[in-house]
Scaffold this motif. Structure first.
Motif, PDB file in Angstrom:
ATOM      1  N   TYR A  45      37.158   0.866 -36.692  1.00 28.60           N
ATOM      2  CA  TYR A  45      37.179  -0.420 -37.402  1.00 28.60           C
ATOM      3  C   TYR A  45      38.300  -0.394 -38.415  1.00 28.60           C
ATOM      4  O   TYR A  45      38.610   0.643 -38.990  1.00 28.60           O
ATOM      5  N   ALA A  58      35.826   3.021 -41.660  1.00 30.97           N
ATOM      6  CA  ALA A  58      35.283   2.647 -40.348  1.00 30.97           C
ATOM      7  C   ALA A  58      33.890   3.213 -40.133  1.00 30.97           C
ATOM      8  O   ALA A  58      33.037   2.569 -39.525  1.00 30.97           O
ATOM      9  N   SER A  98      31.860  -4.172 -35.681  1.00 31.76           N
ATOM     10  CA  SER A  98      32.830  -3.356 -34.950  1.00 31.76           C
ATOM     11  C   SER A  98      32.970  -3.788 -33.499  1.00 31.76           C
ATOM     12  O   SER A  98      33.729  -3.178 -32.741  1.00 31.76           O
TER      13      SER A  98
END
Length: 388
Positions: free
Chosen positions: A277, A311, A351
């Motif tokens: 991400y 992420a 995501s």
């Protein structure tokens, strides 16, 4: 005497009532186990992954099952990074009456815990544990991230095709399933493209990487691929800058950490990584979690001292809501029923879409590539990359 017995009887009745009330309260609670490192080499990454789950629980602290609302509690244990500590941490969670487990950051410790989860019949959702064996060897383990064969191939393609590198040097920790697995897949893909790979390993606890960097330079390597934990990544960046390595440092998802990019700030290094991400991918989520982190001193500390969205934090958030979908679909909230429901879960996370294949792996076919802006100390998006 009669008066004394009456008092004892009254107290006993009150205790029974309190016990009944406590039992009634616990029947309105669903527990999600959090199996993550908070100490050891992967402690920093584990804390950031937990942050996503805690924020998700803040956003949605309840779940509805067949019209009844349950409070969702997080039961968190520290697996201390290593496979040796995994079984005891997993057993501790099994004593907490959890419906599903989330984690872990780190493939080796995930595999170690998987045996315990399987014996108890409790499902687990891996968040960023990318080694194929996590799910292949454990029927109760699912995961929402891409796998090492994919990630290693993406990095090999990027190095060979995008960076124009023909000689690569890999550096991994001895005994790490994660490190060794990714090096294997990178080497396989890079050599298939026509490149040359020189590989070295370092022992756990290493603090000086100068000799390894110099070895890479003497071999004429255009990239150093080091799929290592956060603390080793920082040391490798420092050694590369000190020794004047002019190629690119390639990192895997473990490098996607604000402390890693901060260590590159002001240094003459090039750092490219793969991850799940990129901040900016979901502005509503980014704004919400930043506000939550900034309002919570402990959360900010666990995020490395700033509000940069990692992420793994986004993945922790998605894992929590994936678990809620399975709990709702189970009809009971019991672990056995959640396990039956998981294969059919479909959830659109921050995501991306999360669905599982027949093994329990997420159907993911792209990764984010980003690099370190050494002037600002921030990650910058480069491209979304597949393996074609």
């Amino acid at each position: 005497m009669k008066k004394f017995l009456a008092i004892i009887l009254c107290l006993a009745m009150m205790a029974c009532m309190l016990t009944a009330c406590a039992g009634k309260e616990s029947s309105n609670v669903i527990r999600i186990g959090i199996y993550e490192p908070q100490t050891g080499d992967n402690g920093a990454g584990g804390k950031q992954e937990i942050l996503g789950m805690q924020y998700a629980n803040y956003v949605q602290p309840t779940v509805e099952i067949n019209g009844k609302t349950y409070n969702v509690e997080l039961a968190i244990v520290d697996n201390r990074t290593t496979a040796e500590n995994g079984p005891s941490a997993a057993a501790e969670l099994m004593n907490k009456d959890v419906s599903v487990v989330l984690g872990s950051y780190g493939s080796g410790v995930s595999m170690a815990g998987g045996t315990v989860f399987a014996e108890a019949g409790v499902p687990a959702i891996g968040v960023t544990c990318t080694n194929p064996q996590v799910t292949a060897d454990c029927d109760v383990y699912f995961r929402i991230c891409f796998l090492d064969p994919f990630q290693g191939t993406v990095l090999a393609n990027y190095a060979y095709k995008e960076l124009g590198v023909t000689t690569a040097y890999t550096l991994a920790m001895l005994g790490s399933d994660y490190d060794q697995g990714l090096v294997y897949y990178f080497k396989e893909a890079f050599e298939a493209l026509g490149g040359t790979v020189i590989s070295e390993d370092f022992p756990e606890g290493s603090a000086n990487f100068v000799s390894y960097i110099n070895n890479a330079k003497s071999e004429g390597a255009g990239v150093i691929f080091a799929p290592v934990s956060t603390n080793y990544a920082q040391l490798i960046i420092e050694a590369s800058a000190a020794q004047g390595f002019d190629g690119a440092l390639l990192g895997s998802d473990t490098w996607d950490n604000n402390m890693v990019v901060e260590s590159a700030k002001g240094k003459d290094v090039k750092v490219d990584i793969t991850t799940f991400y990129q901040e900016g991918g979901n502005p509503e989520f980014d704004a919400g979690i930043k506000a939550w982190i900034n309002a919570n001193a402990d959360a900010k500390t666990n995020n490395g001292g700033n509000d940069m969205v990692s992420a793994v934090t986004a993945m922790g958030y998605d894992a929590y809501f994936t678990a809620l979908e399975a709990i709702k679909a189970s009809g009971t909230g019991k672990a056995a029923d959640v396990l039956k429901a998981l294969p059919g879960v479909s959830y659109e996370g921050v995501s991306g879409l999360i669905e599982f294949d027949s093994i329990g792996d997420a159907k993911r076919d792209v990764a984010y590539i980003k690099n370190a802006n050494t002037a600002s100390g921030e990650w910058e998006f480069v491209k979304i990359q597949g393996i074609n």
